[in-house]
Design a protein around this motif. Structure first.
Motif, short mmCIF file in Angstrom:
data_model
loop_
_atom_site.label_atom_id
_atom_site.label_comp_id
_atom_site.label_asym_id
_atom_site.label_seq_id
_atom_site.Cartn_x
_atom_site.Cartn_y
_atom_site.Cartn_z
N ARG A 61 2.62 -4.57 12.02
CA ARG A 61 1.89 -5.04 12.66
C ARG A 61 1.95 -6.39 13.35
O ARG A 61 1.87 -6.48 14.72
CB ARG A 61 0.53 -4.73 12.10
N VAL A 107 7.04 0.23 6.73
CA VAL A 107 6.01 0.69 7.74
C VAL A 107 4.76 1.26 6.92
O VAL A 107 3.72 1.32 7.43
CB VAL A 107 6.35 1.54 8.89
N VAL A 108 5.00 1.81 5.88
CA VAL A 108 3.86 2.54 5.06
C VAL A 108 3.40 1.35 4.06
O VAL A 108 2.06 1.12 4.04
CB VAL A 108 4.45 3.72 4.19
N ALA A 133 2.37 -2.42 6.12
CA ALA A 133 1.78 -2.02 7.28
C ALA A 133 1.67 -3.39 8.03
O ALA A 133 1.66 -3.70 9.13
CB ALA A 133 0.97 -1.06 7.27
N ASP A 134 0.78 -4.23 7.39
CA ASP A 134 0.14 -5.54 7.69
C ASP A 134 1.47 -6.30 8.42
O ASP A 134 1.28 -6.89 9.57
CB ASP A 134 -0.45 -6.45 6.91
N SER A 168 5.08 2.46 14.52
CA SER A 168 3.86 1.39 14.80
C SER A 168 3.05 1.61 13.48
O SER A 168 1.85 0.97 13.88
CB SER A 168 3.33 1.58 16.00
N THR A 169 3.07 2.15 12.37
CA THR A 169 2.11 2.23 11.33
C THR A 169 1.04 3.09 11.47
O THR A 169 -0.03 3.04 10.76
CB THR A 169 1.93 0.85 10.97
N LEU A 170 0.99 3.90 12.78
CA LEU A 170 -0.44 4.75 12.79
C LEU A 170 -0.13 5.81 12.19
O LEU A 170 -1.03 6.73 12.18
CB LEU A 170 -0.49 4.68 14.47
N LEU A 171 1.01 6.42 11.75
CA LEU A 171 1.22 7.57 11.19
C LEU A 171 1.91 7.44 9.93
O LEU A 171 3.05 6.78 9.86
CB LEU A 171 1.81 8.41 12.19
N ILE A 172 1.61 8.19 8.82
CA ILE A 172 2.36 8.26 7.58
C ILE A 172 3.25 9.31 7.73
O ILE A 172 2.91 10.49 7.74
CB ILE A 172 1.56 7.91 6.43
#
Ligand SMILES: Nc1ncnc2c1ncn2[C@@H]1O[C@H](COP(=O)(O)OP(=O)(O)O)[C@@H](O)[C@H]1O
Ligand SMILES: [Mg+2]
Lengths: 269, 330
Positions: B91, B83-84, B87-88, B66-70
């Motif tokens: 999302r 996802v890194v 990210a936009d 969910s892009t909250l953690l790399i």
């Protein structure tokens, strides 16, 4: 993704929250008076009200009431932003906010604006009677001008608040501790505790990096009836320029902080 | 043409650095390797369960997707977007639910909270109210009369529903749910499970669903990925996973009296024999791949020793067996 939606969201959230916390509304109304009282008591201890008036060419009551009010608008604009990550961490809303595509500068302007709006009313109610007493009928115009400039000064705190917030939470998850130290420091630099025009020039220029400090200076000149048009426009120009200059810096700092969170993981309580 | 996965994880590795405090200034950094190489693919229209015990790395995986953690190493894609680095775009295509009980403002109602997040997520003002009403109806908060009550007054079940509602606001193709029924009352849990299945099977959404509850994974998920200590240990449909440990079915024979000849029984079924005695009844248990080949012999021994057979059952393996089996190996 419009400013309209974000503004509206923050506006509704803020007012719904406010009207459901009655104690907050009461404290909101009495706060400037309490602060003035505090300053005056301190002032009496130091040298008496008339000596203040003679030294600084402005009555102590006018000065401190105005500065108390100004201090509130300055702090509110900044505080809403600086405290937000902490409260969002506790509410567990932070990850969802991080994951939103909302442009950060817009969002933080939207966070500050709703809180500043009621200060327009508060300012008019608090300042007008006192100004009319000391300055005559023109006092009411002065009050309106001071209110406008104060609220603008609050808004101009947004980028610097973003910078402080970003840095503080980057250093520590409990960034609010650092912010508690930064807050009085910021007020000293802004010059709300003393007439800025009495400062050494170096310090005066150095602190102009904080956009609102020039607005504080304008207001103080107005109180001693010593503001020329050219001085006003120079100071307003400096304030606006530093505000615009700081916006991308604030945005970058916040982005850095968010990026850091994406490495460490958003802390959950 | 091969279907392309809507979510793909390739060798995800994540290390958390934390400080162990000793006194005021002393402390050393400890590294927790939460993920040690997690890979999987999820296709449109399926509910995939990420099943593992506490600390397995489920939440970490959800946060990365969910892009909250790399992640430290590895890659993950949602509908082909990284996802890194993208990210936009990721999302815009996901809805995520990280907890059941938190994530909203206490002094706002459920509806106001959703309207807030809808605005933040970029829904335009003319559709916000309508969409919020829709999702409130979907998750059943409207039916419970809870839409306009303050979040702080919600029951846990209502909070979970509101969390799911937020995940659906943007009508995303990919829905990521981290233990969405944790601690819920049975009706709320059932509601959430039914909704989730509907999202995938009726609307063709992709759902990644984490849980540590095997029973739940078995009834909700089309496919299960077993994860333990940061590694994916097995993958398949619930039935396939059961087959994988080769269906060690459990035979239970309850007899009156004491059959005694355990040595003989052991000869037939092997060392895996278990005897339990209760209220004058003896239960003989053993696991076997093909119990039908052994049951006849076992019964002959029992009967010839004068045992009176009361009950005989053959149990299919549960996911718990699968889990114990793989965890034991890992
Ligand atoms: N932010 C964090 N900082 C340090 N360690 C963490 C953090 N988040 C999770 N962990 C650790 O990583 C491991 C995996 O955690 P998690 O992904 O939450 O597992 P699960 O969701 O399967 O219970 C655990 O050992 C946990 O303690
Ligand atoms: Mg978890």
């Amino acid at each position: 993704m419009g400013l309209r939606e974000i503004l509206w969201a923050e506006w509704v959230a803020f007012y719904k929250d406010l009207t459901r916390r009655k104690s907050l509304i009461v404290s909101f109304i009495v706060y400037p008076y309490i602060l003035t009282l505090l300053f005056i008591i301190m002032g009496l201890a130091v040298g008496g009200l008339t000596s203040f008036g003679q030294r600084f060419h402005v009555s102590a009551i006018t000065f401190f009431l105005t500065m108390s009010y100004l201090m509130l608008t300055l702090l509110i604009g900044a505080d809403m932003i600086m405290q937000r990550p902490s409260s969002d961490m506790w509410a567990g809303t932070l990850p969802y906010i991080l994951a939103s595509p909302a442009p950060r500068v817009l969002r933080y302007l939207a966070v500050a604006l709703p809180m500043l709006a009621p200060f327009i009313v508060q300012g008019i109610v608090c300042l007008t009677p006192v100004y009319v007493y000391y300055y005559g009928v023109e006092g009411s115009v002065l009050a309106l001008l001071v209110v406008f400039l104060s609220v603008l000064a609050g808004l101009f705190m947004v980028p610097i608040a973003m910078v402080i917030m970003g840095l503080a939470y980057m250093v520590s998850e409990e960034g609010w501790r650092i912010i508690n130290i930064a807050r009085p420091l910021l007020l000293i630099l802004l010059g709300v505790y003393y007439p800025r025009y009495l400062l050494p020039l170096v310090f005066r220029v150095a602190t102009m990096i904080i956009p609102s400090s020039s607005l504080v200076e304008i207001i103080q000149y107005m109180l001693i009836n010593n503001l020329t048009m050219s001085l006003a426009s120079v100071l307003l120009g400096i304030a606006t320029a530093s505000f615009i200059l700081l916006l991308p810096i604030g945005s970058k700092t916040v982005a850095r902080w968010e990026e850091g969170l994406r490495f460490k993981g958003v802390k959950e309580y | 043409m091969p279907r392309s996965p809507s979510v793909e994880a390739i060798g995800l590795i994540k290390r958390y650095k934390t400080k162990e405090r000793k006194g005021l200034f002393k402390g050393r950094t400890i590294v927790i390797e939460a993920l040690k190489g997690v890979s999987f693919k999820i296709y449109p229209g399926e509910v995939v369960g990420l099943l593992g015990p506490n600390g397995a790395g489920k939440t970490t995986t959800i946060k990365i997707i969910s892009t909250l953690l790399i992640p430290d190493e590895g890659e993950a894609y949602v509908k082909g977007y990284d996802v890194v680095t993208e990210a936009d775009m990721v999302r815009k295509n996901i809805g995520v639910m990280l907890t059941v009980e938190k994530g909203f403002y206490n002094k706002l109602t459920g509806r106001e909270n959703l309207e807030y997040f809808a605005a933040l997520y970029g829904l335009s003002s003319n559709i916000i109210k309508k969409r919020v009403q829709e999702v409130l109806e979907i998750v059943g908060l409207e039916e419970l009369g809870a839409s306009d009550r303050l979040f702080e007054e919600y029951s846990l079940g209502m909070k979970a529903r509101l969390n799911l509602a937020r995940a659906l606001l943007r009508d995303p193709d990919v829905v990521l749910l981290d233990e969405p029924t944790l601690g819920l009352d049975p009706p709320s849990a059932r509601k959430i499970r039914d909704l989730v299945k509907g999202l995938a099977h009726r609307e063709g959404k992709t759902v990644l669903y984490t849980t540590h509850n095997m029973f739940e994974a078995e009834i909700v998920c089309d496919r299960i990925i077993l994860i333990n200590k940061g590694i994916t240990v097995a993958e398949g449909t619930p039935d396939e996973l059961k087959d994988k440990i080769m269906a060690f079915r459990t035979v239970k024979i309850m007899v009156k009296g004491e059959p005694y000849r355990y040595d003989k029984l052991k000869e037939i079924v092997g060392i895996d024999l278990e005897i339990r005695k209760e209220n004058g009844l003896t239960t003989i248990m053993f696991k076997a791949r093909k119990p039908e080949e052994l049951i006849g012999d076992v019964i002959r021994v029992l009967v010839s020793n004068g045992a009176d057979i009361v009950k005989l059952t053959v149990e299919e393996p549960t996911l718990e067996d699968v889990f114990v089996y793989y965890s034991g190996k890992g």
